[in-house]
Structure formats: C-alpha cells, structure tokens
Design an enzyme around this catalytic site. Structure first.
Site, PDB file in Angstrom:
ATOM      1  N   ASP A  81       0.898  -1.197   0.090  1.00 25.30           N
ATOM      2  CA  ASP A  81       0.084   0.082   0.073  1.00 25.30           C
ATOM      3  C   ASP A  81       0.975   1.347  -0.125  1.00 25.30           C
ATOM      4  OD1 ASP A  81      -2.415   1.343   0.241  1.00 25.30           O
ATOM      5  OD2 ASP A  81      -2.518   1.286   2.294  1.00 25.30           O
ATOM      6  N   HIS A 179      -7.848  10.144   4.174  1.00 27.77           N
ATOM      7  CA  HIS A 179      -7.365   9.151   4.925  1.00 27.77           C
ATOM      8  C   HIS A 179      -7.540   9.596   6.434  1.00 27.77           C
ATOM      9  CE1 HIS A 179      -4.535   8.194   1.520  1.00 27.77           C
ATOM     10  NE2 HIS A 179      -5.017   7.010   1.827  1.00 27.77           N
ATOM     11  N   SER A 212     -12.964   4.219   4.900  1.00 30.07           N
ATOM     12  CA  SER A 212     -13.591   3.654   6.000  1.00 30.07           C
ATOM     13  C   SER A 212     -14.933   4.272   6.308  1.00 30.07           C
ATOM     14  CB  SER A 212     -12.670   3.775   7.115  1.00 30.07           C
ATOM     15  OG  SER A 212     -11.528   2.936   7.150  1.00 30.07           O
TER      16      SER A 212
HETATM   17 ZN   LIG Z   1      -4.466   5.166   0.910  1.00 30.66          ZN
END
Ligand SMILES: [Zn+2]
Length: 307
Positions: A81, A179, A212
């Site tokens: 990632d 993020h 998320s």
């Molecule tokens: Zn990311």
C-alpha cells in the site's frame, strides 16, 4: 489461493462490486481478514504499508501472509500500500508480493507516469500487478500527510492519459475521500460526477482510498471503555455503494480495522481486569475485526463472489 489483482479486480469492475483491501501489520489482523473473506466467500486483498513492513519486518510479514494466503479457500492478493519508491516496490516483489502500489501522486504528471512505468516494466516480469494514483487525498496515512487545501480531485482527462501512458493495472483516484478517522466536519459528500467521467474514459479497475465507514457503533465502543475518539466521521454506506455502482472495484480500509482492534481490546480489558493472557486479549480484537471486515465486504457487494 495467492493471486494478483488481475485475477480478481477486472471481474469485480465488470460485475459491479468492489474487492476490499484491508491493511494488516500482525498475525491476528491477518487471520481476521482471511476468516471474514472465507466466511462470506469473497476475494480479498491484504495490504501492508511501508510502516507496517518496518514494524513487523518484511521477511516475517510476507512469509506469514503468503503462507496463509496459499491455504485460504478464497483468492487472496498480497499488496504493498502506498509504495513511495521503485526500490520499495522491488523489495516487496522479491519477497513474493503479488501486487504493489507505486504512489507518485505528489510528483508532477510526467514524473508520476515515468516512475509508474518503471515499476510496471519491472513488475510484469514477475506477473505482479501495479496500482498507481492520480490526484491527492487529504488526511494522514502512516507517513503521508496531506492538508485539506492540498487535496486535488482527479482530472478525468489526465486520468485517461495517465492510465494509457503508465500501463498500470488499477488506478486510485481522488473524489473527496480522505485518510484517517476524521473525514468530514459537515455532511459527507463524494464527487460521484467526477467518478462517472473517469469511469467512462477508463476501463481498468478504479480504486478508492480513505473509504472507512468509521461507524458510530464502533466509535461508541471505543469511547465507552475510556477511548477519546469524539467527532470521528467516515463515509456512509450509501456513498460507498454509489461509488461501487459507478466503477470503483477496489476499496482500501485501514481505519475501520484499527477502530475494531482498539474497541475489542478496550472492552475486553475493562470487563476482565484480572486477565493477563495476551492470547485472550488479542482474541477479543480478532473477533471484532472479523465483524468489521464482514460488514465492509457486504457493503462492497463482494459477498458470495467465489464459488
Ligand atoms: Zn491510501
């Protein structure tokens, strides 16, 4: 079964669902991700960031995940990632990763293309797939820190040129996610209009980072047992479903697993003050992460996609 992204993502894009890429840094989180994917018969991507690799050691984490992936009853990809350099991508490929992300989105368009193409050329020799990124997400992921004012939506025309010139297998785009656990102050909103434009121009699988859910039920469990995650806010399920319906085929999720881990341990320790067995404590984190990953897989529409 250990696979690369091309064995799972093009099919997801074609059929209108997204495969979850879940971040891990240890045994229990990895076990939980695979267990959830097997239970729901979903392909899955296990991702490690550079920091996770440093934390666990590349030998340890790669061998552990590869061993578990090979024996899994569903397709599992091992993915780097946010790889920041060619050298890190090469290191991961040497250690058996089936997929890498080269994130050169902070460079100019031309330098981003150049570096991505270099990684693609190397990765091809080992049948390793490459994800790249264009546009910039706000927020913090490991060492990556981008201020809200520096975040840039992906330009659809640039995205098409980038995909053609770089030869990447999957492309991460910026449409308003960020993020971390604090994604929105006001009403959550994604630029689905931009996504639609990009999806019209590009046939390779599109990737959503910073996606998320940060659900209130998990946040409340953290806070109930001494945590202080007030005002955390993620992406509502309906927006995720809309993004998937419009071409997103891979969704990265790290924050939700961290919240699940923390909630599980806080609750267990509060309720069992005399226990000092790490296996019991970590099992509580494992069990809640299984629930979190299952929730995400269902929202992504990836349940029952493996025969
Ligand atoms: Zn990311």
């Amino acid at each position: 079964m250990l696979v690369n992204l091309n064995s799972i993502l093009p099919n997801a894009r074609k059929k209108g669902y997204a495969v979850g890429a879940f971040n891990t840094s240890n045994l229990e989180i990895t076990q939980a991700i695979i267990k959830a994917a097997e239970t729901l018969k979903s392909p899955v991507i296990i991702a490690t960031s550079e920091k996770a690799i440093k934390y666990a050691g590349i030998e340890n984490i790669s061998r552990m995940i590869i061993s578990m992936a090979e024996r899994a009853r569903v397709p599992v990809a091992l993915h780097l990632d946010h790889g920041k350099s060619f050298e890190l991508c090469r290191e991961c490929i040497r250690h058996g990763y089936t997929s890498v992300m080269i994130d050169a989105s902070h460079l100019s368009f031309i330098d981003n293309v150049r570096l991505t193409r270099k990684v693609v050329r190397y990765a091809r020799k080992f049948k390793v797939t490459v994800e790249a990124e264009i546009g910039r997400l706000a927020g913090i992921e490991d060492d990556l820190k981008v201020k809200k004012t520096e975040a840039i939506y992906t330009d659809p025309k640039e995205a098409r040129h980038f995909a053609e010139d770089s030869g990447c297998d999957a492309l991460a785009i910026a449409i308003g996610t960020s993020h971390g656990a604090y994604k929105f102050k006001g009403t959550p909103m994604l630029r689905i209009d931009i996504l639609k434009e990009i999806a019209k121009k590009i046939t390779i699988p599109l990737v959503l980072h910073g996606a998320s859910g940060v659900k209130i039920k998990w946040i409340n469990r953290v806070n109930k047992y001494g945590g202080t995650l007030a005002h955390a806010k993620g992406i509502p399920d309906r927006l995720i479903r809309e993004a998937v319906a419009n071409g997103i085929a891979k969704i990265n999720t790290d924050t939700d697993l961290r919240i699940g881990f923390t909630a599980g341990i806080r609750e267990y320790l509060a309720k069992n003050p005399s226990v000092f067995d790490p296996r019991k404590i970590l099992t509580s984190a494992h069990d809640l992460i299984v629930e979190v990953v299952k929730d995400r897989i269902r929202v992504f529409g990836a349940e029952n996609r493996v025969c």
